[in-house]
Design a protein around this motif. Structure first.
Motif, PDB file in Angstrom:
ATOM      1  N   SER A 167      -3.718  -8.059   3.788  1.00  0.00           N
ATOM      2  CA  SER A 167      -1.975  -8.676   4.141  1.00  0.00           C
ATOM      3  C   SER A 167      -1.654 -10.322   4.309  1.00  0.00           C
ATOM      4  CB  SER A 167      -1.992  -9.067   6.526  1.00  0.00           C
ATOM      5  OG  SER A 167      -2.229  -7.790   6.533  1.00  0.00           O
ATOM      6  N   THR A 168      -2.419 -11.254   3.574  1.00  0.00           N
ATOM      7  CA  THR A 168      -2.505 -12.392   3.210  1.00  0.00           C
ATOM      8  C   THR A 168      -2.234 -12.269   1.567  1.00  0.00           C
ATOM      9  OG1 THR A 168      -4.860 -12.697   3.594  1.00  0.00           O
ATOM     10  CG2 THR A 168      -2.745 -13.458   4.891  1.00  0.00           C
ATOM     11  N   PRO A 169      -1.772 -12.989   0.902  1.00  0.00           N
ATOM     12  CA  PRO A 169      -1.901 -13.263  -0.461  1.00  0.00           C
ATOM     13  C   PRO A 169      -3.009 -13.576  -1.526  1.00  0.00           C
ATOM     14  CG  PRO A 169      -0.092 -14.745   0.308  1.00  0.00           C
ATOM     15  CD  PRO A 169      -1.013 -14.076   1.612  1.00  0.00           C
ATOM     16  N   LEU A 170      -3.053 -12.972  -1.642  1.00  0.00           N
ATOM     17  CA  LEU A 170      -4.424 -12.978  -2.687  1.00  0.00           C
ATOM     18  C   LEU A 170      -4.127 -14.585  -3.543  1.00  0.00           C
ATOM     19  CD1 LEU A 170      -6.453 -12.700  -4.704  1.00  0.00           C
ATOM     20  CD2 LEU A 170      -5.955 -11.561  -6.204  1.00  0.00           C
ATOM     21  N   LEU A 171      -3.288 -15.072  -4.149  1.00  0.00           N
ATOM     22  CA  LEU A 171      -3.292 -16.277  -4.150  1.00  0.00           C
ATOM     23  C   LEU A 171      -3.921 -17.910  -3.631  1.00  0.00           C
ATOM     24  CD1 LEU A 171      -1.979 -17.808  -7.187  1.00  0.00           C
ATOM     25  CD2 LEU A 171      -0.237 -18.470  -5.357  1.00  0.00           C
ATOM     26  N   VAL A 172      -3.008 -17.335  -2.394  1.00  0.00           N
ATOM     27  CA  VAL A 172      -4.089 -18.275  -0.907  1.00  0.00           C
ATOM     28  C   VAL A 172      -5.399 -18.087  -0.519  1.00  0.00           C
ATOM     29  CG1 VAL A 172      -3.296 -19.227   1.251  1.00  0.00           C
ATOM     30  CG2 VAL A 172      -1.538 -18.214  -0.265  1.00  0.00           C
ATOM     31  N   PRO A 180       5.898   4.329   2.319  1.00  0.00           N
ATOM     32  CA  PRO A 180       5.325   3.454   1.535  1.00  0.00           C
ATOM     33  C   PRO A 180       6.097   1.944   0.727  1.00  0.00           C
ATOM     34  CG  PRO A 180       6.257   5.815   1.111  1.00  0.00           C
ATOM     35  CD  PRO A 180       5.926   5.804   2.444  1.00  0.00           C
ATOM     36  N   PHE A 181       7.314   2.348   0.911  1.00  0.00           N
ATOM     37  CA  PHE A 181       8.042   1.079   0.722  1.00  0.00           C
ATOM     38  C   PHE A 181       7.608   0.204   2.141  1.00  0.00           C
ATOM     39  CE2 PHE A 181      11.598   0.751  -1.948  1.00  0.00           C
ATOM     40  CZ  PHE A 181      11.482   2.002  -2.909  1.00  0.00           C
ATOM     41  N   GLY A 182       7.225   0.221   3.402  1.00  0.00           N
ATOM     42  CA  GLY A 182       6.516  -0.782   3.935  1.00  0.00           C
ATOM     43  C   GLY A 182       5.290  -1.028   3.482  1.00  0.00           C
ATOM     44  N   ASN A 183       4.567  -0.424   2.830  1.00  0.00           N
ATOM     45  CA  ASN A 183       2.940  -0.794   1.587  1.00  0.00           C
ATOM     46  C   ASN A 183       3.976  -2.103   1.209  1.00  0.00           C
ATOM     47  OD1 ASN A 183       2.056   0.250   3.942  1.00  0.00           O
ATOM     48  ND2 ASN A 183       1.022   1.700   2.716  1.00  0.00           N
ATOM     49  N   LEU A 184       4.812  -1.515   0.565  1.00  0.00           N
ATOM     50  CA  LEU A 184       5.252  -1.928  -0.543  1.00  0.00           C
ATOM     51  C   LEU A 184       6.145  -3.506  -0.639  1.00  0.00           C
ATOM     52  CD1 LEU A 184       5.338  -1.906  -4.266  1.00  0.00           C
ATOM     53  CD2 LEU A 184       7.862  -0.624  -3.686  1.00  0.00           C
ATOM     54  N   LEU A 185       6.418  -3.122   0.748  1.00  0.00           N
ATOM     55  CA  LEU A 185       7.493  -4.617   1.122  1.00  0.00           C
ATOM     56  C   LEU A 185       6.466  -5.348   1.540  1.00  0.00           C
ATOM     57  CD1 LEU A 185       9.969  -5.932   1.530  1.00  0.00           C
ATOM     58  CD2 LEU A 185      10.126  -5.057   4.137  1.00  0.00           C
ATOM     59  N   ILE A 186       5.122  -5.498   1.728  1.00  0.00           N
ATOM     60  CA  ILE A 186       3.999  -6.261   1.560  1.00  0.00           C
ATOM     61  C   ILE A 186       3.330  -6.788   0.885  1.00  0.00           C
ATOM     62  CG2 ILE A 186       1.921  -5.930   3.174  1.00  0.00           C
ATOM     63  CD1 ILE A 186       2.660  -5.031   5.611  1.00  0.00           C
ATOM     64  N   GLU A 187       3.073  -5.957  -0.327  1.00  0.00           N
ATOM     65  CA  GLU A 187       2.967  -6.113  -1.365  1.00  0.00           C
ATOM     66  C   GLU A 187       3.831  -7.439  -2.295  1.00  0.00           C
ATOM     67  OE1 GLU A 187       0.149  -5.569  -2.848  1.00  0.00           O
ATOM     68  OE2 GLU A 187      -0.821  -4.586  -1.062  1.00  0.00           O
ATOM     69  N   VAL A 188       4.487  -7.194  -1.980  1.00  0.00           N
ATOM     70  CA  VAL A 188       5.800  -8.068  -2.375  1.00  0.00           C
ATOM     71  C   VAL A 188       5.657  -9.598  -1.812  1.00  0.00           C
ATOM     72  CG1 VAL A 188       8.842  -8.797  -2.767  1.00  0.00           C
ATOM     73  CG2 VAL A 188       7.818  -6.730  -3.408  1.00  0.00           C
ATOM     74  N   MET A 189       6.085  -9.436  -0.308  1.00  0.00           N
ATOM     75  CA  MET A 189       5.590 -10.543   0.444  1.00  0.00           C
ATOM     76  C   MET A 189       4.145 -11.385   0.121  1.00  0.00           C
ATOM     77  SD  MET A 189       4.117 -12.112   2.843  1.00  0.00           S
ATOM     78  CE  MET A 189       3.334 -10.802   3.656  1.00  0.00           C
ATOM     79  N   LYS A 190       3.447 -10.867  -0.483  1.00  0.00           N
ATOM     80  CA  LYS A 190       2.320 -11.856  -0.612  1.00  0.00           C
ATOM     81  C   LYS A 190       2.622 -12.247  -2.047  1.00  0.00           C
ATOM     82  CE  LYS A 190      -1.482  -9.103  -0.576  1.00  0.00           C
ATOM     83  NZ  LYS A 190      -2.043  -7.490   0.517  1.00  0.00           N
ATOM     84  N   ALA A 191       3.314 -11.145  -3.251  1.00  0.00           N
ATOM     85  CA  ALA A 191       3.556 -11.039  -4.358  1.00  0.00           C
ATOM     86  C   ALA A 191       4.254 -12.565  -4.450  1.00  0.00           C
ATOM     87  CB  ALA A 191       3.877 -10.369  -5.365  1.00  0.00           C
ATOM     88  N   SER A 192       5.042 -12.817  -3.425  1.00  0.00           N
ATOM     89  CA  SER A 192       6.000 -13.914  -3.715  1.00  0.00           C
ATOM     90  C   SER A 192       5.045 -15.029  -3.132  1.00  0.00           C
ATOM     91  CB  SER A 192       6.592 -14.200  -1.876  1.00  0.00           C
ATOM     92  OG  SER A 192       6.592 -14.477  -0.698  1.00  0.00           O
ATOM     93  N   ALA A 193       3.848 -15.295  -3.173  1.00  0.00           N
ATOM     94  CA  ALA A 193       3.399 -16.454  -3.182  1.00  0.00           C
ATOM     95  C   ALA A 193       2.978 -17.295  -5.015  1.00  0.00           C
ATOM     96  CB  ALA A 193       2.283 -16.520  -2.535  1.00  0.00           C
TER      97      ALA A 193
END
Lengths: 230, 278, 226
Positions: free
Chosen positions: A75-80, C144-157
């Motif tokens: 649930s947390t970013p790979l970058l972090v 699956p969109f929920g999972n994708l949204l979490i991937e986007v949130m992580k990628a937002s870093a």
């Protein structure tokens, strides 16, 4: 129009000379990206299996921390997480090179995904197989090693292939922790030559040249061998 | 200008296509349809008069459902022509020539037809009432209130009053099919197609659906085409029965004659097999 | 321990993270719906175009896409993009490529009888899509969109790398200022990310219930076919 600090950008045209000069270094960067991916996926495959097996443990003290770890890392970013391994661990006395921290981060992050794939592979092994193993009086080790895993792992291979491709796309994150891979080289070249167009476009194209064939290959294998999806 | 000189009133098309009494409501003109090597409609010619209740029987896989499906435009015929209410369904006249019809033309002519399916195909995400009002509101442009009012009357007609706000998942098969009939009726079609509408029902639920169909057949002047295996029912409400096999009409006639003294051996063996079963 | 001021900085970073995620998700969802429909369209050109888009924007890594958008688009077209605009463009188009495939699969999973019933009540192709097929497909798309949204949130870093003060950038900033021990900072940041992620999961579950009325969610579209 916009009160940006960046100097007025003007349209640029592609410079083949510069592109040619950049290529050798970019290719060297790409090879580092590929190496990191290969080591990373190996870590993910081994660690994921360990997590999947630990998750089936009959001991709640083992099971719950593992479930928590998987959920948290996913649930947390790979970058972090990479920053954590590279910048925070030294403060705790553990110093890792960029490459080591990088493949460890990739491996840990993706292990939480591969563990889910292994889990469904293991769950798809008939219950009767476990019972037959008990009937043959096999040890836990033999049951896993000779009965369950040989049946579970082949069904997981397509999913692992997909994670390999996904990890390849995350490998350029290692540029942020001092690994001179493809994107790091492109950033370096950009700051030396002030040619973002060639540097980043070539990086993107080189990347696509690897990732699209890899994705197509994985899809082909998936169809060809008709493994059940997770 | 008209290519068909035996139809002097072809200008009736532009006048909304009201069929004159002598003109058939539905006309198939050498319609052919094949799926791969399997020819399901083999140069089919037949007519249905306005208000007629036509029952189509025949062994399964004989293509009788395909007749309804090409009429509803769910399948496109490979060749041949179909007319509905005096208008071509798949063709239109342009510059004195009959050419492939535009989507718009197909949609307008298709508006005269509606269909009830074997497996109901209610919209599971919509309530009973919404299922019925969707077509009138979106396709006919009826105001919402009026569509609701009419839907309520139709639900009464099919004996489903008080179920307005339920979702299809909570209905029995017979109830679903009655709602599906109301949904088709709400389109105020001139021609209604019924494709084995009781075949998917548990035996004890067949009666309630047949009851609704009987009312419709006896009390409306809609043209109805029914594909069915319910021979007793066919005898009761059919004006004419068509025996269909191998892509062709084997024989046709009034129900009394078809069921008691069929001329063709093929019809006889089919009826023997089906009636034995009942 | 982190001081209140430092925590406040992290919270405002988290707010940027949420914003970047939300904007990207809006762009990504729109592209996904259009792409999913276009990939099933009757027009070969449209299908081909969607295919190429999906392969490229899924194939290229999000971080490379971000750098390309931020540094070369201005050079190529002489337009200026703020970090936020570049971030949502890169993450949104990336999500859209993955989402198109999800949308396509969901639309294809709706039984053919639904479209046939919609033709039988003479709905136009647009209305068939809008009122019959998509409302049912959306229910299938949500998990699956929920999972994708979490991937986007992580990628937002990643936007921290182009100087947007999101949660990750705040963490790096506090770390270099040696405002607290790096362990404290990063633990707090990881927990915040975890909380955002958990809220997304809960939100998507609520949406599934909301859109699933009448449908046997989980049990497939049982109401549609016998």
């Amino acid at each position: 129009m916009t009160a940006g600090a960046v100097a007025q950008a003007s349209p640029a045209t592609w410079d083949w000379d510069i592109a040619q000069r950049m290529m050798p270094e970019l290719l060297r960067g790409l090879s580092v990206t590929l190496q990191a991916t290969l080591v990373g996926i190996t870590v993910a495959m081994v660690l994921g299996l360990v997590l999947a097996m630990a998750r089936r443990s009959s001991l709640p003290v083992v099971r719950w921390p593992v479930v928590g770890f998987i959920e948290f890392v996913r649930s947390t970013p790979l970058l972090v997480q990479l920053f954590f391994l590279f910048f925070v661990l030294p403060d705790l006395g553990v110093r890792l090179s960029g490459f080591t921290a990088g493949v460890l981060g990739l491996g840990l992050h993706y292990a939480t995904y591969t563990s889910e794939a292994y889990r469904s592979g293991i769950e798809n092994v008939e219950k009767g197989q476990w019972e037959a193993a008990v009937a043959c009086n096999l040890s836990t080790r033999t049951t896993w090693g000779s009965v369950v895993l040989p049946q579970a792992i082949p069904t997981v291979i397509p999913a692992l292939g997909n994670y390999l491709v996904a990890m390849l796309k995350d490998a350029p994150l290692l540029s942020t922790i001092a690994v001179l891979e493809l994107l790091a080289v492109a950033r370096q070249l950009n700051s030396q030559l002030f040619r973002p167009l060639e540097a980043f476009s070539l990086a993107a194209l080189l990347f696509l040249a690897v990732s699209i064939p890899a994705a197509i290959l994985v899809r082909y294998l998936e169809k060809r061998y008709g493994y059940s999806r997770e | 200008m008209a290519t068909r000189e035996n139809e002097p009133t072809s200008d009736g098309e532009s006048a909304g296509g009201r069929p004159s009494p002598e003109r058939p409501m539905v006309r198939f003109d050498s319609v052919t349809k094949a799926f791969g090597d399997n020819v399901v409609l083999d140069g089919l010619d037949f007519e249905v008069a306005a208000g007629e209740k036509l029952v189509i029987i025949g062994p399964s896989g004989s293509g009788k459902t395909t007749i309804l499906r090409v009429l509803m435009t769910l399948e496109r015929p490979d060749s041949g022509m179909i007319e509905v209410g005096g208008e071509h369904l798949y063709h239109e006249e342009r510059g004195g020539k009959l050419v492939k019809a535009s989507e718009k033309h197909v949609r307008r002519v298709r508006g005269k037809i509606s269909m009830v399916f074997q497996h109901f195909f209610l919209f599971p995400h919509k309530t009973v009432l919404e299922n019925i009002t969707l077509g009138p509101v979106k396709a006919l442009g009826v105001p919402k209130d009026e569509a609701r009012e009419r839907a309520c009357k139709l639900l009464e007609l099919v004996g489903m009053e008080g179920k307005h706000d339920q979702y299809p998942a909570s209905l029995s098969g017979g109830q679903k099919q009655r709602v599906a009939i109301a949904r088709a009726l709400a389109m105020q079609p001139k021609v209604m197609l019924f494709d084995e509408v009781t075949s998917a029902l548990d035996p004890e639920l067949v009666g309630e659906v047949l009851g609704v169909l009987r009312d419709l057949a006896l009390n409306t002047d809609m043209t109805m085409l029914l594909v069915t295996h319910e021979m007793g029912f066919a005898k009761e409400i059919g004006d004419r029965v068509v025996m269909f096999d191998n892509g062709r009409v084997v024989e046709e006639g009034p129900p009394r004659q078809m069921f008691s003294q069929p001329r063709e051996a093929r019809t006889r063996s089919f009826l023997d097999a089906v009636l034995d079963h009942e | 321990m982190l001081s209140t001021g430092q925590l406040q900085q992290l919270f405002s970073g988290a707010w940027i993270t949420i914003q970047v995620t939300a904007y990207s998700a809006v762009i990504g969802t729109l592209i996904a719906l259009v792409g999913g429909v276009a990939s099933l369209s009757g027009s070969r050109l449209l299908r081909w175009f969607t295919r190429v888009y999906v392969e490229i924007f899924r194939g290229v890594s999000a971080i490379i896409l971000l750098f390309w958008v931020y540094f070369t688009l201005p050079q190529l077209f002489g337009i200026f993009l703020t970090p936020l605009q570049a971030g949502m463009l890169a993450l949104g188009t990336n999500m859209g490529a993955y989402g198109s495939e999800i949308a396509r699969g969901a639309i294809q999973a709706i039984p053919k009888g639904q479209t046939e019933a919609a033709i039988a009540i003479n709905l136009s192709p647009f209305h068939r899509l809008r009122h019959v097929v998509l409302p049912q497909a959306v229910v299938l798309m949500l998990p699956p969109f929920g999972n994708l949204l979490i991937e986007v949130m992580k990628a937002s870093a990643l936007v921290s790398l182009i100087d947007l003060s999101d949660l990750t950038e705040r963490a790096q900033n506090l770390r270099t200022l040696r405002a607290a021990t790096s362990l404290e900072i990063f633990t707090a940041v990881l927990v915040l990310y975890f909380l955002i992620s958990a809220s997304i999961t809960l939100g998507v579950r609520a949406l599934e219930r909301r859109f699933g009325r009448g449908l046997d969610v989980g049990g497939g579209l049982g109401g549609a076919v016998k």
